[in-house]
Design a protein around this motif. Structure first.
Motif, PDB file in Angstrom:
ATOM      1  N   ARG A 127       0.851  -1.025   0.168  1.00  0.00           N
ATOM      2  CA  ARG A 127      -0.090   0.008   0.183  1.00  0.00           C
ATOM      3  C   ARG A 127       1.100   1.151   0.014  1.00  0.00           C
ATOM      4  NH1 ARG A 127      -4.918   1.204   0.431  1.00  0.00           N
ATOM      5  NH2 ARG A 127      -5.522  -0.965   0.797  1.00  0.00           N
ATOM      6  N   ILE A 128       0.707   2.001  -1.057  1.00  0.00           N
ATOM      7  CA  ILE A 128       1.384   3.204  -1.213  1.00  0.00           C
ATOM      8  C   ILE A 128       0.745   4.627  -0.325  1.00  0.00           C
ATOM      9  CG2 ILE A 128       2.457   4.903  -2.883  1.00  0.00           C
ATOM     10  CD1 ILE A 128       3.644   2.025  -2.894  1.00  0.00           C
ATOM     11  N   SER A 129      -0.664   4.368  -0.510  1.00  0.00           N
ATOM     12  CA  SER A 129      -1.393   5.150   0.360  1.00  0.00           C
ATOM     13  C   SER A 129      -2.714   4.810   0.678  1.00  0.00           C
ATOM     14  CB  SER A 129      -1.394   6.542  -0.435  1.00  0.00           C
ATOM     15  OG  SER A 129      -2.034   6.400  -1.690  1.00  0.00           O
ATOM     16  N   ALA A 130      -3.464   5.495   1.332  1.00  0.00           N
ATOM     17  CA  ALA A 130      -4.796   4.915   1.602  1.00  0.00           C
ATOM     18  C   ALA A 130      -5.833   4.625   0.343  1.00  0.00           C
ATOM     19  CB  ALA A 130      -5.562   6.038   2.331  1.00  0.00           C
ATOM     20  N   THR A 131      -5.342   5.043  -0.815  1.00  0.00           N
ATOM     21  CA  THR A 131      -6.113   4.882  -1.905  1.00  0.00           C
ATOM     22  C   THR A 131      -5.408   4.271  -3.251  1.00  0.00           C
ATOM     23  OG1 THR A 131      -5.777   7.004  -2.863  1.00  0.00           O
ATOM     24  CG2 THR A 131      -7.941   6.517  -1.577  1.00  0.00           C
ATOM     25  N   GLU A 132      -3.885   4.080  -3.021  1.00  0.00           N
ATOM     26  CA  GLU A 132      -3.017   3.348  -3.897  1.00  0.00           C
ATOM     27  C   GLU A 132      -2.302   2.224  -3.629  1.00  0.00           C
ATOM     28  OE1 GLU A 132       0.313   5.198  -7.365  1.00  0.00           O
ATOM     29  OE2 GLU A 132      -0.248   6.239  -5.202  1.00  0.00           O
ATOM     30  N   VAL A 133      -2.303   1.291  -4.285  1.00  0.00           N
ATOM     31  CA  VAL A 133      -1.602  -0.220  -4.175  1.00  0.00           C
ATOM     32  C   VAL A 133      -0.839  -0.385  -5.262  1.00  0.00           C
ATOM     33  CG1 VAL A 133      -1.860  -2.537  -3.822  1.00  0.00           C
ATOM     34  CG2 VAL A 133      -3.377  -0.931  -2.718  1.00  0.00           C
ATOM     35  N   MET A 134       0.474  -0.811  -5.104  1.00  0.00           N
ATOM     36  CA  MET A 134       1.224  -1.196  -6.028  1.00  0.00           C
ATOM     37  C   MET A 134       2.134  -2.740  -5.744  1.00  0.00           C
ATOM     38  SD  MET A 134       3.492   2.032  -7.401  1.00  0.00           S
ATOM     39  CE  MET A 134       2.807   3.480  -8.062  1.00  0.00           C
ATOM     40  N   SER A 135       2.315  -3.523  -6.926  1.00  0.00           N
ATOM     41  CA  SER A 135       3.013  -4.691  -6.836  1.00  0.00           C
ATOM     42  C   SER A 135       4.413  -4.237  -6.444  1.00  0.00           C
ATOM     43  CB  SER A 135       2.745  -5.675  -7.740  1.00  0.00           C
ATOM     44  OG  SER A 135       3.393  -5.094  -9.023  1.00  0.00           O
ATOM     45  N   TYR A 136       5.098  -5.359  -6.004  1.00  0.00           N
ATOM     46  CA  TYR A 136       6.671  -5.132  -5.980  1.00  0.00           C
ATOM     47  C   TYR A 136       7.347  -4.889  -7.375  1.00  0.00           C
ATOM     48  CZ  TYR A 136       7.830  -6.432  -1.095  1.00  0.00           C
ATOM     49  OH  TYR A 136       8.055  -6.267   0.105  1.00  0.00           O
ATOM     50  N   GLU A 137       6.626  -5.389  -8.511  1.00  0.00           N
ATOM     51  CA  GLU A 137       7.030  -5.240 -10.015  1.00  0.00           C
ATOM     52  C   GLU A 137       6.758  -3.879 -10.442  1.00  0.00           C
ATOM     53  OE1 GLU A 137       8.698  -5.909 -13.312  1.00  0.00           O
ATOM     54  OE2 GLU A 137       8.521  -7.571 -11.758  1.00  0.00           O
ATOM     55  N   HIS A 138       5.758  -3.049  -9.939  1.00  0.00           N
ATOM     56  CA  HIS A 138       5.663  -1.617 -10.155  1.00  0.00           C
ATOM     57  C   HIS A 138       6.658  -0.673  -9.346  1.00  0.00           C
ATOM     58  CE1 HIS A 138       1.712  -3.022 -11.749  1.00  0.00           C
ATOM     59  NE2 HIS A 138       2.103  -2.166 -12.681  1.00  0.00           N
ATOM     60  N   ILE A 139       6.896  -1.366  -8.137  1.00  0.00           N
ATOM     61  CA  ILE A 139       7.856  -0.486  -7.297  1.00  0.00           C
ATOM     62  C   ILE A 139       9.372  -0.577  -7.817  1.00  0.00           C
ATOM     63  CG2 ILE A 139       8.606  -0.152  -4.947  1.00  0.00           C
ATOM     64  CD1 ILE A 139       5.861  -0.990  -3.883  1.00  0.00           C
ATOM     65  N   TYR A 140       9.780  -1.946  -8.157  1.00  0.00           N
ATOM     66  CA  TYR A 140      11.007  -2.420  -8.579  1.00  0.00           C
ATOM     67  C   TYR A 140      10.997  -2.977  -9.733  1.00  0.00           C
ATOM     68  CZ  TYR A 140      11.507  -2.005  -3.284  1.00  0.00           C
ATOM     69  OH  TYR A 140      11.348  -1.580  -2.101  1.00  0.00           O
ATOM     70  N   PRO A 141      10.830  -2.364 -10.980  1.00  0.00           N
ATOM     71  CA  PRO A 141      10.644  -2.967 -12.341  1.00  0.00           C
ATOM     72  C   PRO A 141      11.780  -4.063 -12.489  1.00  0.00           C
ATOM     73  CG  PRO A 141      10.351  -0.518 -12.308  1.00  0.00           C
ATOM     74  CD  PRO A 141      10.805  -0.955 -10.819  1.00  0.00           C
ATOM     75  N   SER A 142      11.452  -5.167 -13.075  1.00  0.00           N
ATOM     76  CA  SER A 142      12.706  -5.930 -13.384  1.00  0.00           C
ATOM     77  C   SER A 142      13.206  -5.761 -14.768  1.00  0.00           C
ATOM     78  CB  SER A 142      11.894  -7.570 -13.475  1.00  0.00           C
ATOM     79  OG  SER A 142      11.126  -7.887 -12.277  1.00  0.00           O
ATOM     80  N   LEU A 143      14.419  -6.288 -14.918  1.00  0.00           N
ATOM     81  CA  LEU A 143      15.164  -6.179 -16.054  1.00  0.00           C
ATOM     82  C   LEU A 143      15.180  -7.473 -16.822  1.00  0.00           C
ATOM     83  CD1 LEU A 143      18.704  -4.190 -15.157  1.00  0.00           C
ATOM     84  CD2 LEU A 143      16.527  -3.385 -15.996  1.00  0.00           C
ATOM     85  N   GLU A 144      15.276  -7.242 -17.864  1.00  0.00           N
ATOM     86  CA  GLU A 144      14.998  -8.668 -18.926  1.00  0.00           C
ATOM     87  C   GLU A 144      16.735  -9.130 -18.889  1.00  0.00           C
ATOM     88  OE1 GLU A 144      12.392  -9.954 -20.274  1.00  0.00           O
ATOM     89  OE2 GLU A 144      11.245  -8.563 -19.189  1.00  0.00           O
ATOM     90  N   PRO A 145      16.800 -10.617 -19.024  1.00  0.00           N
ATOM     91  CA  PRO A 145      18.149 -11.259 -19.063  1.00  0.00           C
ATOM     92  C   PRO A 145      18.709 -10.778 -20.216  1.00  0.00           C
ATOM     93  CG  PRO A 145      16.097 -12.990 -18.697  1.00  0.00           C
ATOM     94  CD  PRO A 145      15.609 -11.611 -18.977  1.00  0.00           C
ATOM     95  N   GLY A 146      19.921 -10.296 -20.054  1.00  0.00           N
ATOM     96  CA  GLY A 146      21.005  -9.839 -20.990  1.00  0.00           C
ATOM     97  C   GLY A 146      20.660  -8.260 -21.608  1.00  0.00           C
ATOM     98  N   SER A 147      19.936  -7.703 -20.817  1.00  0.00           N
ATOM     99  CA  SER A 147      19.445  -6.550 -21.311  1.00  0.00           C
ATOM    100  C   SER A 147      20.607  -5.300 -21.023  1.00  0.00           C
ATOM    101  CB  SER A 147      18.415  -5.861 -20.358  1.00  0.00           C
ATOM    102  OG  SER A 147      18.454  -5.615 -19.314  1.00  0.00           O
ATOM    103  N   LEU A 148      21.296  -5.447 -20.191  1.00  0.00           N
ATOM    104  CA  LEU A 148      22.429  -4.515 -19.924  1.00  0.00           C
ATOM    105  C   LEU A 148      23.480  -4.834 -20.949  1.00  0.00           C
ATOM    106  CD1 LEU A 148      22.829  -4.417 -16.085  1.00  0.00           C
ATOM    107  CD2 LEU A 148      21.749  -2.809 -17.380  1.00  0.00           C
ATOM    108  N   LEU A 149      23.760  -5.926 -21.365  1.00  0.00           N
ATOM    109  CA  LEU A 149      24.429  -6.451 -22.270  1.00  0.00           C
ATOM    110  C   LEU A 149      24.113  -5.836 -23.938  1.00  0.00           C
ATOM    111  CD1 LEU A 149      25.515 -10.027 -21.264  1.00  0.00           C
ATOM    112  CD2 LEU A 149      26.797  -8.059 -20.624  1.00  0.00           C
ATOM    113  N   GLU A 150      22.978  -5.592 -24.053  1.00  0.00           N
ATOM    114  CA  GLU A 150      22.293  -5.096 -25.041  1.00  0.00           C
ATOM    115  C   GLU A 150      22.206  -3.882 -25.166  1.00  0.00           C
ATOM    116  OE1 GLU A 150      18.674  -7.273 -25.494  1.00  0.00           O
ATOM    117  OE2 GLU A 150      19.617  -9.222 -25.647  1.00  0.00           O
ATOM    118  N   ASN A 151      22.938  -3.231 -24.191  1.00  0.00           N
ATOM    119  CA  ASN A 151      22.995  -1.795 -24.069  1.00  0.00           C
ATOM    120  C   ASN A 151      21.564  -1.163 -23.796  1.00  0.00           C
ATOM    121  OD1 ASN A 151      24.525   0.630 -23.833  1.00  0.00           O
ATOM    122  ND2 ASN A 151      23.929   1.503 -25.821  1.00  0.00           N
ATOM    123  N   LYS A 152      20.491  -1.922 -23.079  1.00  0.00           N
ATOM    124  CA  LYS A 152      19.410  -1.420 -22.636  1.00  0.00           C
ATOM    125  C   LYS A 152      19.145  -1.024 -21.256  1.00  0.00           C
ATOM    126  CE  LYS A 152      16.813  -4.410 -26.144  1.00  0.00           C
ATOM    127  NZ  LYS A 152      16.224  -5.631 -26.236  1.00  0.00           N
TER     128      LYS A 152
END
Length: 523
Positions: A481-506
């Motif tokens: 819970r971010i506030s009384a009216t807002e909820v986020m999943s961990y995925e929204h708070i800590y967005p995941s990186l795709e495998p190899g994305s840093l090596l692909e300059n993303k």
């Protein structure tokens, strides 16, 4: 029931005592003093309550005060890693599990579910069968002796910081429960070895147990101990969440001749570890040190522990892994909220990345560079319950370590005297008069019970969420819970990186500058 009986007994004795004191002094002695003496003798010989063994009779007043104090004082000012209040009830849950007492609660949720920071896991309409445990294999292709670890283990706590009875009890509990015991940076003592429990030998900046007289690292001393059968893994301690960049502190009051011999330090002064290692100064040198320890331990898993600080430095370390093709077998991520027996206030409160942020960052960087399949991640920082384990695994950990939960299971009452050598429960002291109150057999059983109950709770939660294996947990499953009216999943708070994305300059915007200026040749 015991508290009520003691309180009622004391009240009756006081009432009769006042009457008998007026009536006849000798009768007063018989009615009041003899029962008190008898209670004191009983307290000294019982083994369930260390406080009562160390402080006969008067120790009962602690339990009475706990029972009658105002309910508003039930909550400590600190919060645990999941944002939930770290209450007296949470500590009580550990005690109950340790003693195999029913730890269920009445009247539902104990927290304000609409308060910012409240977290929960999404359950499934189709839950899966509950598994008892899962062993996680640790060791890359560069490792010859893989180790199968439990989901939950004992975090690093040194002999010196803790008493010998506490160390033995932890060790016996680990042996009985089938999980590992991290030695902490204070060295490998006979108390760690006598039960043949699985050990993670932690090597800190002081190189205790494997050092030369000048404090530098001694590879011969290391190899002799690292090849012992109970030692299953080696952990290089780069930093600790409670005091990153400061080094360990053992007050002179807690330094005994035995501890001085184990650590290889002189008596009569505080033992303060250097803030950084002398065996390496660059990322590449650190990885060469990892390889050196792996080679001289017979190919056992070697990793390092750190609290994430400057992200550029960790990125430099990852680039060094890519360049040298040397990878640690595991990385232990400690949170800035982690505890310790002695640390400057500002370090404990205001330095070091919190565990959730540091853990998700480490996992994402390793994923983005395709290193994640080769390296296990261990999370450490106020992990107490099965839900805590679930949140850390959802963020990217493979297993977790717990110090605080294990301390509670030993009987710690948070007297906050760890650095004074006056711990009333005999856990964090070298005073033999206090240490002897901690019964090893009783407390080791508590350690095993707590581990078993907490792991069981985690797997029940896992099945409730519709999963059969811990690896199936993801950031989408934990809500905050971010506030009384807002909820986020961990995925929204800590967005995941795709495998190899840093090596692909993303490169994520938040990481662009740190990635650009990080170099394998320097931190």
């Amino acid at each position: 029931m015991r508290k009520r009986f003691v309180r009622l007994s004391i009240e009756i004795l006081l009432a009769i005592g006042l009457i008998s004191l007026v009536w006849h002094p000798i009768l007063y002695s018989l009615i009041v003093l003899l029962p008190i003496i008898g209670l004191g003798v009983y307290d000294m010989f019982q083994k369930k309550h260390t406080v009562l063994r160390n402080f006969p009779v008067i120790g009962h007043f602690r339990y009475l005060l706990e029972e009658i104090r105002p309910e508003i004082q039930q909550y400590f000012i600190e919060s645990n890693a999941s944002g939930r209040p770290f209450s007296r009830e949470m500590r009580s849950v550990v005690y109950q599990r340790a003693k195999k007492v029913n730890d269920t609660v009445s009247f539902g949720t104990q927290f304000n579910v609409y308060e910012e920071g409240y977290e929960w896991i999404n359950h499934s309409i189709s839950p899966k069968p509950v598994h008892k445990d899962a062993r996680i294999s640790i060791g890359s292709q560069q490792c010859k002796q893989l180790y199968a670890a439990s989901i939950l283990n004992i975090s690093g706590m040194s002999y010196g910081s803790l008493s010998k009875n506490a160390i033995i009890a932890l060790n016996r509990g680990a042996k009985s429960g089938g999980f590992y015991h991290n030695t902490g940076e204070g060295g490998l003592s006979s108390y760690h070895l006598e039960n043949d429990a699985d050990l993670v030998w932690q090597i800190g900046t002081g190189y205790f147990g494997c050092r030369n007289n000048d404090g530098s690292f001694n590879i011969e001393n290391f190899a002799q101990k690292a090849c012992l059968n109970p030692v299953k893994m080696i952990e290089i301690k780069l930093s600790q969440g409670a005091k990153p960049g400061h080094g360990g502190i053992l007050p002179a009051a807690k330094l005994t001749p035995e501890i001085a011999t184990i650590r290889g330090v002189p008596m009569g002064q505080d033992v303060i570890s250097p803030p950084k290692h002398s065996a390496f100064t660059t990322p590449i040198e650190l990885l060469n040190f990892v390889k050196l320890l792996r080679d001289h331990s017979g190919g056992k898993p070697v990793g390092f522990k750190l609290c994430v600080g400057k992200r550029r430095e960790f990125l430099s370390l990852v680039k060094a892994m890519l360049q040298t093709e040397i990878v640690p077998d595991f990385i232990t991520v400690d949170g800035g909220e982690g505890g310790t027996g002695a640390a400057p206030l500002s370090y404990a409160n205001s330095i070091g990345t919190p565990l959730n942020d540091g853990l998700s960052f480490v996992h994402d960087v390793l994923t983005g560079t395709n290193l994640r399949p080769h390296i296990r991640i261990i999370a450490s920082g106020k992990v107490i319950t099965g839900f805590d384990i679930a949140t850390k695994l959802a963020l990217g950990a493979d297993i977790v370590n717990s110090a605080r939960g294990m301390m509670f299971a030993l009987g710690c009452i948070q007297a906050l005297r760890c650095n004074t050598n006056q711990c009333p429960t005999g856990v964090a002291t070298q005073d033999p008069e206090l240490t002897k109150g901690l019964d090893i057999l009783d407390k080791s059983e508590h350690i095993t019970n707590y581990h078993r109950a907490t792991v069981k709770e985690f797997f029940e939660i896992l099945g409730t969420a519709g999963f059969e294996h811990p690896s199936e947990l993801s950031r989408q499953d934990i809500m905050r819970r971010i506030s009384a009216t807002e909820v986020m999943s961990y995925e929204h708070i800590y967005p995941s990186l795709e495998p190899g994305s840093l090596l692909e300059n993303k490169i994520p915007v938040s990481m662009e500058l740190d990635w650009k200026f990080s170099k394998a040749e320097k931190f």
